[in-house]
Enzyme design. Structure first.
Site, PDB file in Angstrom:
ATOM      1  N   ALA A   1      -8.353   4.679  -0.158  1.00 20.96           N
ATOM      2  CA  ALA A   1      -9.663   5.198   0.056  1.00 20.96           C
ATOM      3  C   ALA A   1     -10.788   4.173   0.758  1.00 20.96           C
ATOM      4  CB  ALA A   1     -10.184   5.419  -1.435  1.00 20.96           C
TER       5      ALA A   1
ATOM      6  N   CYS B   1      -3.008  -1.444   9.261  1.00 20.40           N
ATOM      7  CA  CYS B   1      -3.140  -0.671   7.950  1.00 20.40           C
ATOM      8  C   CYS B   1      -4.196   0.484   8.201  1.00 20.40           C
ATOM      9  CB  CYS B   1      -3.969  -1.723   7.114  1.00 20.40           C
ATOM     10  SG  CYS B   1      -2.931  -2.859   6.297  1.00 20.40           S
TER      11      CYS B   1
ATOM     12  N   THR C   1       0.858  -1.104   0.111  1.00 22.07           N
ATOM     13  CA  THR C   1       0.257  -0.103   0.170  1.00 22.07           C
ATOM     14  C   THR C   1       0.699   1.203  -0.157  1.00 22.07           C
ATOM     15  OG1 THR C   1      -1.814  -1.137   1.390  1.00 22.07           O
ATOM     16  CG2 THR C   1      -1.747   1.294   1.364  1.00 22.07           C
TER      17      THR C   1
HETATM   18  P1  NAD Z   1       5.256  -7.373   6.757  1.00 24.01           P
HETATM   19  O1  NAD Z   1       6.102  -6.491   7.609  1.00 24.01           O
HETATM   20  O2  NAD Z   1       4.601  -8.440   7.578  1.00 24.01           O
HETATM   21  O3  NAD Z   1       6.201  -7.905   5.640  1.00 24.01           O
HETATM   22  C1  NAD Z   1       7.085  -7.037   4.908  1.00 24.01           C
HETATM   23  C2  NAD Z   1       8.398  -7.842   4.659  1.00 24.01           C
HETATM   24  O4  NAD Z   1       9.074  -7.230   3.551  1.00 24.01           O
HETATM   25  C3  NAD Z   1       9.184  -8.284   5.808  1.00 24.01           C
HETATM   26  O5  NAD Z   1       9.373  -9.427   6.175  1.00 24.01           O
HETATM   27  C4  NAD Z   1      10.495  -7.540   5.247  1.00 24.01           C
HETATM   28  O6  NAD Z   1      11.681  -8.232   6.050  1.00 24.01           O
HETATM   29  C5  NAD Z   1      10.678  -7.587   3.924  1.00 24.01           C
HETATM   30  N1  NAD Z   1      11.385  -6.555   3.148  1.00 24.01           N
HETATM   31  C6  NAD Z   1      11.422  -5.290   3.540  1.00 24.01           C
HETATM   32  N2  NAD Z   1      12.252  -4.648   2.502  1.00 24.01           N
HETATM   33  C7  NAD Z   1      12.832  -5.693   1.869  1.00 24.01           C
HETATM   34  C8  NAD Z   1      13.642  -5.856   0.661  1.00 24.01           C
HETATM   35  N3  NAD Z   1      14.248  -4.591   0.267  1.00 24.01           N
HETATM   36  N4  NAD Z   1      13.905  -6.919   0.124  1.00 24.01           N
HETATM   37  C9  NAD Z   1      13.228  -7.901   0.374  1.00 24.01           C
HETATM   38  N5  NAD Z   1      12.539  -8.115   1.639  1.00 24.01           N
HETATM   39  C10 NAD Z   1      11.875  -6.850   2.365  1.00 24.01           C
HETATM   40  O7  NAD Z   1       4.330  -6.187   6.021  1.00 24.01           O
HETATM   41  P2  NAD Z   1       2.849  -6.646   5.606  1.00 24.01           P
HETATM   42  O8  NAD Z   1       1.871  -6.563   6.689  1.00 24.01           O
HETATM   43  O9  NAD Z   1       3.156  -8.168   4.760  1.00 24.01           O
HETATM   44  O10 NAD Z   1       2.329  -5.421   4.780  1.00 24.01           O
HETATM   45  C11 NAD Z   1       3.182  -5.419   3.315  1.00 24.01           C
HETATM   46  C12 NAD Z   1       2.496  -4.294   2.493  1.00 24.01           C
HETATM   47  O11 NAD Z   1       1.056  -4.641   2.165  1.00 24.01           O
HETATM   48  C13 NAD Z   1       2.189  -2.905   3.365  1.00 24.01           C
HETATM   49  O12 NAD Z   1       2.545  -1.851   2.344  1.00 24.01           O
HETATM   50  C14 NAD Z   1       1.089  -2.923   3.701  1.00 24.01           C
HETATM   51  O13 NAD Z   1       0.438  -1.788   4.091  1.00 24.01           O
HETATM   52  C15 NAD Z   1       0.107  -3.661   2.757  1.00 24.01           C
HETATM   53  N6  NAD Z   1      -0.758  -4.339   3.417  1.00 24.01           N
HETATM   54  C16 NAD Z   1      -1.051  -5.049   4.436  1.00 24.01           C
HETATM   55  C17 NAD Z   1      -2.138  -5.793   4.891  1.00 24.01           C
HETATM   56  C18 NAD Z   1      -2.048  -6.559   6.039  1.00 24.01           C
HETATM   57  O14 NAD Z   1      -3.424  -6.875   6.517  1.00 24.01           O
HETATM   58  N7  NAD Z   1      -0.956  -6.622   6.704  1.00 24.01           N
HETATM   59  C19 NAD Z   1      -3.188  -5.718   4.011  1.00 24.01           C
HETATM   60  C20 NAD Z   1      -3.062  -5.197   2.645  1.00 24.01           C
HETATM   61  C21 NAD Z   1      -1.986  -4.460   2.474  1.00 24.01           C
HETATM   62  C1  UDX Z   2      -8.061  -4.137   6.916  1.00 27.42           C
HETATM   63  C2  UDX Z   2      -9.153  -4.144   5.752  1.00 27.42           C
HETATM   64  O1  UDX Z   2     -10.122  -4.664   6.218  1.00 27.42           O
HETATM   65  C3  UDX Z   2      -8.265  -5.000   4.457  1.00 27.42           C
HETATM   66  O2  UDX Z   2      -9.268  -4.888   3.372  1.00 27.42           O
HETATM   67  C4  UDX Z   2      -7.130  -4.157   4.203  1.00 27.42           C
HETATM   68  O3  UDX Z   2      -6.292  -5.176   3.175  1.00 27.42           O
HETATM   69  C5  UDX Z   2      -6.173  -4.235   5.275  1.00 27.42           C
HETATM   70  O4  UDX Z   2      -6.641  -3.604   6.438  1.00 27.42           O
HETATM   71  P1  UDX Z   2      -7.448  -5.701   8.795  1.00 27.42           P
HETATM   72  O5  UDX Z   2      -6.760  -4.549   9.364  1.00 27.42           O
HETATM   73  O6  UDX Z   2      -6.483  -6.976   8.777  1.00 27.42           O
HETATM   74  O7  UDX Z   2      -7.914  -5.630   7.461  1.00 27.42           O
HETATM   75  O8  UDX Z   2      -8.620  -6.258   9.724  1.00 27.42           O
HETATM   76  P2  UDX Z   2     -10.084  -5.847   9.621  1.00 27.42           P
HETATM   77  O9  UDX Z   2     -11.143  -6.826   9.716  1.00 27.42           O
HETATM   78  O10 UDX Z   2     -10.234  -4.626   8.734  1.00 27.42           O
HETATM   79  O11 UDX Z   2     -10.082  -4.882  11.035  1.00 27.42           O
HETATM   80  C6  UDX Z   2      -9.313  -3.985  11.393  1.00 27.42           C
HETATM   81  C7  UDX Z   2      -9.665  -3.442  12.730  1.00 27.42           C
HETATM   82  O12 UDX Z   2     -11.113  -3.086  12.968  1.00 27.42           O
HETATM   83  C8  UDX Z   2      -9.547  -4.734  13.794  1.00 27.42           C
HETATM   84  O13 UDX Z   2      -9.141  -3.885  15.184  1.00 27.42           O
HETATM   85  C9  UDX Z   2     -11.085  -4.798  14.070  1.00 27.42           C
HETATM   86  O14 UDX Z   2     -11.347  -5.504  15.442  1.00 27.42           O
HETATM   87  C10 UDX Z   2     -11.717  -3.381  14.073  1.00 27.42           C
HETATM   88  N1  UDX Z   2     -13.082  -3.470  13.693  1.00 27.42           N
HETATM   89  C11 UDX Z   2     -13.399  -4.307  12.373  1.00 27.42           C
HETATM   90  C12 UDX Z   2     -14.089  -3.001  14.260  1.00 27.42           C
HETATM   91  O15 UDX Z   2     -13.669  -2.368  15.438  1.00 27.42           O
HETATM   92  N2  UDX Z   2     -15.562  -3.025  14.101  1.00 27.42           N
HETATM   93  C13 UDX Z   2     -15.749  -3.675  12.792  1.00 27.42           C
HETATM   94  O16 UDX Z   2     -17.163  -3.390  12.598  1.00 27.42           O
HETATM   95  C14 UDX Z   2     -14.921  -3.977  11.950  1.00 27.42           C
END
Ligand code: NAD
Ligand code: UDX
Length: 473
Positions: free
Chosen positions: A226, A280, A135
């Site tokens: 968004a 996020c 993201t």
């Molecule tokens: P994370 O911290 O769990 O994983 C990221 C990984 O990338 C780490 O293991 C790190 O060591 C590795 N890394 C960093 N720089 C590197 C490089 N130069 N080469 C190789 N590896 C490298 O993060 P995440 O939760 O997987 O999130 C990743 C992205 O996805 C973020 O931008 C986040 O906003 C987005 N995102 C996360 C979620 C979620 O639910 N966690 C959902 C949708 C989008």
């Molecule tokens: C969120 C988005 O849902 C997902 O689409 C995006 O890719 C990453 O961010 P995530 O953070 O993993 O996902 O979980 P989500 O289920 O969205 O919950 C986020 C937080 O909101 C949690 O702490 C959850 O407990 C809270 N939540 C969720 C509420 O308090 N009320 C609700 O009705 C829903």
């Protein structure tokens, strides 16, 4: 030329985290004809992906990984080889909020994206489709393109796509198997459109084609921010109403149900809570706030900032309610906290409300007994002490990590439900009550327990968004 490429056969995913791991593993699971290599700089993380105990807990993940690992799914720290073998590379590295420098506290730290992009540019010996999975702020793909193009040759060209991930933790595998939509943004040039099609074809191995949406690059990038901003805004809206409910005798669950029955509004993401957490929502809203400020749109920035501020308010409001109910002091009292993860079915603690709450309880010199079924003990210490040695000592003095909810609640003055783990619904609350100090208080930050039943046992119950006198209305 990439524009002539018809079929992706080899994928590399840079970043083996909560997104890169499950997302690329599901591609391998659904597309046996594609070799998928997930790579990371972090050796311990890769070792865990290659072991019996995966580095993240996610329902259904083990089945997917264990089924394909060693066949068409590989985990490696040899990033250069993985890049070189691939025709499509996902960049799925972390983009945390910047801690220092310009935009500190709001802007996304793009250093990891840049480092990964430069590595691709330096080592690639053939043309690649580079996919921004992380993201990122709107127009980041432009910076990636500039870096990559500066290193392009006649033989090596790069096409950039934006393919943000919408999975939620705890339901990631189901979300990836059955996405509401897959979004792919590309430059609207023949090469860009061909690359967009190549990635769409990967997803169309299991996602119906009408769920694969194609847009321009900037729409795709902005749609991710968004979507998260709108989801978080709904939670802040219902949480703002929860305060009104407590003051009036309205019941926030009833209000959410009545409002959500309007098909224009819908029922999802209207569950009041102690405040949203996760890696996020907060990060991406602040990112949008910063983007709006940078674009000289202060009113827009202020609007989205309020979603974040309301979330902070909700956490503090809950803490204040707990302290005032416990006769305005929790010093030396034992506070049992049930749940540390930011939501159920994950071991992830990033931005969990539990961290704010427990830090505040420790500030008040309370003794906190915490139980969570999935979070590692060391993770709790790190989160609560911000990795500072002196703070850690203080945390260790004030925190007991318990093996179950009964141990946490023993001799406690109050039980606080912070994460909505299913197992908390079926606890023997009579047993918990019998072993607590009296009066025994219970604060339900997730609106998940039957307050009437608990009151019959003898508990003094406070539920967010509900007024104890509501029954008399
Ligand atoms: P994370 O911290 O769990 O994983 C990221 C990984 O990338 C780490 O293991 C790190 O060591 C590795 N890394 C960093 N720089 C590197 C490089 N130069 N080469 C190789 N590896 C490298 O993060 P995440 O939760 O997987 O999130 C990743 C992205 O996805 C973020 O931008 C986040 O906003 C987005 N995102 C996360 C979620 C979620 O639910 N966690 C959902 C949708 C989008
Ligand atoms: C969120 C988005 O849902 C997902 O689409 C995006 O890719 C990453 O961010 P995530 O953070 O993993 O996902 O979980 P989500 O289920 O969205 O919950 C986020 C937080 O909101 C949690 O702490 C959850 O407990 C809270 N939540 C969720 C509420 O308090 N009320 C609700 O009705 C829903």
């Amino acid at each position: 030329m990439v524009s002539e490429m018809v079929s992706v056969r080899n994928i590399c995913c840079v970043g083996a985290g909560y997104v890169g791991g499950p997302t690329a593993a599901v591609i391998a699971y659904k597309c046996h004809h594609i070799k998928v290599t997930i790579c990371d700089l972090n050796q311990a993380r890769i070792d865990a992906w290659n072991s019996d105990k995966l580095p993240i807990y996610e329902p259904g993940l083990e089945e997917v990984v264990f089924d394909r690992r060693g066949k068409n799914l590989f985990f490696s720290t040899d990033i250069d080889t993985a890049i070189n073998e691939a025709d499509l590379i996902f960049v799925s590295v972390n983009t945390p909020t910047k801690k220092a420098g310009l935009g500190a506290g709001k802007a996304a730290d793009l250093a990891y994206i840049e480092k990964a992009t430069r590595r691709i540019a330096e080592v690639a010996k053939s043309s690649k489709i580079v996919v921004e999975k992380s993201t990122v702020p709107c127009r980041t793909a432009e910076s990636m393109r500039t870096i990559l193009e500066a290193n392009s040759t006649e033989k090596v060209r790069f096409d950039i796509l934006s393919n943000p991930e919408f999975l939620a933790e705890g339901t990631a595998i189901n979300d990836l198997f059955h996405p509401d939509r897959v979004l792919i943004g590309a430059l609207q040039t023949p090469e860009g459109i061909a690359a967009q099609r190549a990635l769409a074809e990967v997803y169309e191995n299991w996602v119906p084609a009408d769920r694969v949406i194609t847009t321009n690059l900037w729409s795709s990038e902005l749609s991710k921010l968004a979507a998260n901003a709108l989801l978080a805004q709904r939670i802040s809206s219902i949480n703002a109403l929860s305060a009104v409910c407590e003051a009036t005798g309205a019941d926030v669950d009833e209000v959410a149900y009545a409002v959500g029955r309007d098909s224009r509004i819908g029922p999802k993401f209207l569950k009041a809570s102690v405040g949203f957490g996760g890696s996020c929502f907060q990060k991406d809203i602040l990112n949008l706030v910063y983007l709006s400020q940078s674009l000289n749109l202060p009113e827009v920035a202020e609007y989205w900032n309020q979603v974040y501020l309301l979330n902070e308010y909700q956490k503090k409001r809950f803490v204040k309610k707990i302290i005032s109910t416990l006769f305005n002091t929790i010093t030396h009292k034992r506070i049992a906290v049930l749940g540390f993860a930011f939501k159920k079915d994950t071991g992830d603690t990033r931005e969990s409300a539990a961290i704010t709450l427990i830090k505040d309880f420790i500030q008040e010199n309370a003794h906190v007994a915490v139980y969570d079924p999935k979070v590692e003990h060391e993770q709790m210490y790190m989160d609560l002490s911000d990795n500072l040695p002196d703070t850690r000592k203080n945390v260790e003095e004030h925190l007991t990590i318990c093996a179950d909810a009964y141990e946490a609640a023993k001799d406690a003055d109050a039980v606080i439900i912070v994460t909505e783990w299913d197992e908390f619904k079926t606890l023997d609350y009579q047993r918990i009550y019998d072993n607590m100090h009296k009066p025994a208080f219970l604060f339900d930050g997730r609106l998940m327990l039957n307050a009437e039943e608990l009151r019959k046992i003898g508990f003094k119950v406070h539920t967010i968004g509900k007024n104890e006198l509501a029954g008399t209305a």
